[in-house]
Scaffold this motif. Sequence first.
Motif, short mmCIF file in Angstrom:
data_model
loop_
_atom_site.label_atom_id
_atom_site.label_comp_id
_atom_site.label_asym_id
_atom_site.label_seq_id
_atom_site.Cartn_x
_atom_site.Cartn_y
_atom_site.Cartn_z
N ASN A 82 0.82 -1.50 0.34
CA ASN A 82 0.11 -0.15 -0.10
C ASN A 82 0.96 1.21 -0.04
OD1 ASN A 82 -2.08 0.86 -0.58
ND2 ASN A 82 -2.01 1.37 1.90
N TYR A 83 2.21 1.22 -0.53
CA TYR A 83 3.05 2.62 -0.58
C TYR A 83 2.61 2.76 -1.71
CZ TYR A 83 6.18 2.46 3.64
OH TYR A 83 6.14 1.93 5.34
N ILE A 84 3.04 3.91 -2.15
CA ILE A 84 3.14 4.85 -2.95
C ILE A 84 5.02 5.15 -2.91
CG2 ILE A 84 2.76 7.01 -3.87
CD1 ILE A 84 -0.43 7.21 -3.07
N ILE A 85 5.04 5.39 -4.72
CA ILE A 85 6.24 5.91 -4.86
C ILE A 85 6.23 6.43 -5.82
CG2 ILE A 85 8.56 4.86 -5.91
CD1 ILE A 85 8.33 2.34 -4.74
N LEU A 86 6.43 7.33 -5.60
CA LEU A 86 6.71 9.15 -6.36
C LEU A 86 8.47 9.92 -7.39
CD1 LEU A 86 4.61 11.38 -3.92
CD2 LEU A 86 3.22 10.00 -6.32
N VAL A 87 8.30 9.12 -8.63
CA VAL A 87 9.78 9.25 -9.26
C VAL A 87 9.29 10.48 -9.79
CG1 VAL A 87 11.08 8.18 -10.87
CG2 VAL A 87 9.36 6.62 -9.69
N ALA A 88 10.95 11.01 -9.85
CA ALA A 88 11.14 12.40 -10.62
C ALA A 88 11.42 12.55 -11.80
CB ALA A 88 11.90 13.43 -9.59
N ASN A 89 11.62 13.58 -12.65
CA ASN A 89 11.23 13.39 -13.84
C ASN A 89 13.39 13.29 -14.63
OD1 ASN A 89 9.36 15.28 -14.56
ND2 ASN A 89 10.35 16.52 -14.19
N GLY A 90 13.40 12.40 -14.83
CA GLY A 90 15.06 11.67 -15.09
C GLY A 90 15.11 10.89 -16.25
N THR A 91 16.20 9.74 -16.12
CA THR A 91 16.40 9.45 -16.70
C THR A 91 17.25 7.72 -15.58
OG1 THR A 91 17.34 10.05 -19.03
CG2 THR A 91 18.32 7.86 -18.65
N TYR A 92 16.29 6.38 -15.62
CA TYR A 92 17.24 5.53 -15.05
C TYR A 92 16.80 3.94 -15.44
CZ TYR A 92 14.84 8.66 -11.74
OH TYR A 92 14.31 10.45 -11.33
N TYR A 93 17.98 3.58 -15.30
CA TYR A 93 19.27 2.83 -15.84
C TYR A 93 18.85 1.40 -15.23
CZ TYR A 93 20.61 5.69 -19.57
OH TYR A 93 20.40 6.70 -20.81
N GLU A 94 17.67 0.86 -15.38
CA GLU A 94 16.63 -0.42 -14.14
C GLU A 94 15.71 -1.16 -14.51
OE1 GLU A 94 16.17 1.05 -10.33
OE2 GLU A 94 16.47 3.14 -10.99
N HIS A 95 16.18 -2.13 -14.44
CA HIS A 95 15.58 -3.54 -14.16
C HIS A 95 13.93 -3.79 -12.90
CE1 HIS A 95 18.49 -4.35 -17.84
NE2 HIS A 95 17.32 -4.83 -18.27
N LEU A 96 13.15 -3.40 -12.89
CA LEU A 96 12.33 -3.34 -11.56
C LEU A 96 12.03 -5.26 -11.68
CD1 LEU A 96 10.87 0.29 -11.72
CD2 LEU A 96 13.00 -0.46 -10.76
N PHE A 97 11.86 -5.17 -10.06
CA PHE A 97 11.34 -5.96 -9.74
C PHE A 97 10.46 -6.29 -8.30
CE2 PHE A 97 11.08 -9.89 -6.70
CZ PHE A 97 10.18 -11.46 -7.14
N ILE A 98 8.99 -6.13 -8.30
CA ILE A 98 7.35 -6.08 -8.00
C ILE A 98 7.54 -7.16 -7.00
CG2 ILE A 98 5.57 -4.77 -6.90
CD1 ILE A 98 6.09 -3.02 -9.19
#
Length: 336
Positions: A67-83
Amino acid sequence: MRRFFSTRIVMLVIFLSVLSLHTNASVSLGNRNTIHVNDDNISGPWSGTEQYPYRFIQDAIDNASANYIILVANGTYYEHLFIPSNLEDLTIGYWSNSPGELDNFGPKLIGNGTGTGISIYADSVKITQLEITDYGQEGRDSAVYIERDVEGVEISNNIISKSYHGIWIKRDVPLETFHIIEKNTIQNISQRGISIVLCDRNTIRENTIVDCEWGAYLHDCYKNTISNNYFSNNTEGLVIDIGIENSVEYNTFNDNEYGFGTIGTRSSTIQNNNFLENIRDAYFITFTVWNADVWSRNYWGRFVFPLIKPIGGNFVIAKIDLPWVKFDFFPALTEN
């Protein structure tokens, strides 16, 4: 000339989609715990607060709870995300007006042509207002992958591009999954813009899907709603391969090689769609004459007289393909 004007229309639609993505307000916080991410915070400290945001999105995920919120600012993210599966109801979205912002474009996930952008293993996750690009070269590699036992995911208001697959959802056995895929721009996908297998009662609406091999492909899916989408410049706009009681309505199929195709579907409704300037507007392959799909009030890009539109396809019996025809008995006279 037709291709020239069609391409200009597609570019206008994509531009408006991108504009709306980054002019929407930030994710509504309510009373939920919030973690912040900004790639400009290179030297730390990193605690996930507005003052000291994490530099990487995965760090925020690793420190989040359900139930969290993650807010991501403008920018470039070289990532492979796993939830992981314990992060039910997690939202990842756009952090507008972040303090000290150095970038003038929205949050952009880049995969450099490898792997999957966001792998979702938790129920009721929401991914919104991100750009996800350049992921994958084979198999199930995709911008967004939803694990087979997951339900209730929302993918909305994103730009998904230049990947092997766009959104990939596949189960081993049928399940009502109730996913929502809406208001995304999905473009320049090598294979399937949206791929859904053995998932029932999902909603796909108001997406712009262009320049894909398959705009959207559903296999053995029941009771899905596919509405108000725009399919253009795809080899195949939309294909439903086996399915019952699906609703396909108010979509526009424009300038595809094949607009819409069905294979072995039954008791589905195809109504109030627009078929414009496709090489072949629609086709079907059917294995039974019982519980047939209903085609009604679609617009075929021209006046149809005497108000009956034949739709050519094949009836397969005992491995023999026979030419067959279905009818839209009440075709629309103007665009829906």
